[in-house]
Write an enzyme that holds these catalytic residues in place. Structure first.
Site, short mmCIF file in Angstrom:
data_model
loop_
_atom_site.label_atom_id
_atom_site.label_comp_id
_atom_site.label_asym_id
_atom_site.label_seq_id
_atom_site.Cartn_x
_atom_site.Cartn_y
_atom_site.Cartn_z
N ASP A 152 0.82 -1.21 0.00
CA ASP A 152 0.00 0.00 0.00
C ASP A 152 0.85 1.26 0.00
O ASP A 152 1.98 1.28 0.52
CB ASP A 152 -0.90 0.03 1.23
CG ASP A 152 -2.30 -0.48 0.93
OD1 ASP A 152 -2.76 -0.29 -0.20
OD2 ASP A 152 -2.93 -1.04 1.83
N GLN A 181 -0.21 6.94 -6.18
CA GLN A 181 -1.30 7.87 -5.93
C GLN A 181 -1.26 9.01 -6.93
O GLN A 181 -0.28 9.75 -7.01
CB GLN A 181 -1.19 8.40 -4.49
CG GLN A 181 -1.22 7.27 -3.46
CD GLN A 181 -1.04 7.77 -2.04
OE1 GLN A 181 -1.99 7.87 -1.29
NE2 GLN A 181 0.18 8.07 -1.66
N ARG A 202 -1.42 -0.73 -8.71
CA ARG A 202 -2.72 -0.20 -8.32
C ARG A 202 -2.65 1.32 -8.36
O ARG A 202 -1.85 1.93 -7.65
CB ARG A 202 -3.11 -0.68 -6.92
CG ARG A 202 -4.48 -0.12 -6.45
CD ARG A 202 -4.67 -0.34 -4.96
NE ARG A 202 -4.66 -1.75 -4.61
CZ ARG A 202 -4.41 -2.22 -3.38
NH1 ARG A 202 -4.12 -1.38 -2.40
NH2 ARG A 202 -4.42 -3.51 -3.15
N GLY A 206 -5.52 8.95 -4.11
CA GLY A 206 -4.76 9.39 -2.95
C GLY A 206 -5.66 9.89 -1.85
O GLY A 206 -6.65 10.59 -2.12
N HIS A 245 -13.80 4.71 -7.78
CA HIS A 245 -15.26 4.60 -7.83
C HIS A 245 -15.85 5.66 -8.77
O HIS A 245 -17.05 5.71 -8.97
CB HIS A 245 -15.85 4.81 -6.43
CG HIS A 245 -15.22 3.97 -5.38
ND1 HIS A 245 -14.18 4.42 -4.61
CD2 HIS A 245 -15.46 2.70 -5.00
CE1 HIS A 245 -13.81 3.46 -3.78
NE2 HIS A 245 -14.56 2.41 -4.00
#
Length: 326
Positions: A152, A181, A202, A206, A245
């Site tokens: 991550d 990010q 990925r 952010g 999203h």
């Protein structure tokens, strides 16, 4: 409030992100009895048993999972060791889950996401070395179990060290994923450097509070950066993981898939547990690879405040639930 692209902007984002670092507010919020009921919308639970139940349900729905054992900024070696032990047990439990086959998708259905600061990166003197070795332990176990690992992203002060660790371990574990990010100015370059053959990246917008010197501040700028970075990844030789999203981003990803000829097994959509569940189901039903980021554990406060800062709808839901249950 909307930006010029029509995307929602949360005017309270700076305030909420500041609250994430407030011990006083954390004590007040976590002391409210109803809070745990509300948190369960975004967090699978505090125990591994809670998590396993949720993960199995998601897998049976045709989605994949990425599991995060919540915790970060560890400054105690014993705590870092305990985190490693929990992840090792988690990998065993995830490997034992029923994993229905997904047509045309070869990605590992189960993955763990881990923050290097939870593995000891911030420990005095030898922190980066300790975190790297702990990550190696987890990757070794995951490789044996058929589980993926993704590292991550955290705040910008850790980005260079984290990506250096990922680059080092990819020599042993070429499938090791990394998160970048889009709101950081440096990310376009990082995408070019990291998008080689077999690389899993990925891309998210952010969620930390960053200064303007290193990060875009306006929502429209962040979205534009995301789309530029996404194009780099989609046109590269790696495996993009589209963590968003935003309907505009999802549509752009599908357009790039058409332009580049990527099949459903050469990229995936990623969304957070508890957010746009209907869209997750729709994409999976359409044959897309969809992975749900599922956190669990008692250290949920920082994660929750970042989720509230991202979208006004999340904050509205949380406040309404507090009022209705108080």
């Amino acid at each position: 409030m909307t930006n010029e692209q029509g995307a929602l902007v949360n005017p309270l984002r700076p305030v909420i992100l500041a609250a994430a670092g407030s011990p006083r507010l954390k004590r007040a919020l976590t002391g409210i009895p109803v809070t745990s009921d509300i948190v369960r919308r975004f967090v699978a639970g505090e125990t591994r048993d809670d998590l396993i139940t949720v993960a199995q349900q998601l897998l049976h729905s045709g989605r994949m999972v990425s599991v995060d054992f919540l915790g970060e900024n560890t400054t105690d070696r014993a705590q870092a060791d305990a985190t490693v032990a929990e992840y090792l047990s988690l990998i065993n439990d995830l490997a034992a889950l029923e994993r229905p086959p997904l047509a045309g998708i070869e990605a590992a259905p189960v993955e763990v996401s881990v923050k290097l600061s939870a593995l000891g990166q911030a420990l005095p003197e030898d922190g980066p070395t300790i975190a790297t070795e702990n990550l190696r332990i987890l990757c070794t176990k995951a490789a044996q179990a058929g589980v993926w690992v993704t590292v991550d992203a955290e705040d910008h002060t850790t980005t260079a060290a984290t990506l250096a660790t990922v680059t080092e371990l990819r020599g042993e574990f070429p499938w090791l994923g990394a998160v970048v990010q889009a709101y950081l100015h440096r990310t376009e370059v990082d995408c070019r450097d990291l998008s080689g053959a077999g690389s899993r990246i990925r891309l998210c917008k952010g969620a930390y509070r960053e200064p303007h010197e290193v990060a875009f501040q306006r929502s429209a700028e962040v979205t534009d950066s995301y789309l530029r970075c996404l194009a780099i990844l989609m046109r590269g030789d790696g495996y993009p993981m589209v963590a968003s999203h935003d309907p505009a981003v999802i549509a752009a990803a599908e357009q790039l898939v058409t332009e580049t000829g990527r099949g459903p097994g050469r990229f995936e959509h990623q969304m957070l547990y508890g957010i746009r569940d209907g869209e997750q189901v729709r994409l999976a039903a359409a044959g897309k690879a969809v992975r749900v980021y599922v956190p669990y554990g008692s250290q949920w406060y920082g994660y929750l405040t970042r989720r509230l800062a991202e979208r006004p709808a999340n904050l509205t839901f949380f406040l309404r639930a507090l009022v209705s249950k108080s």
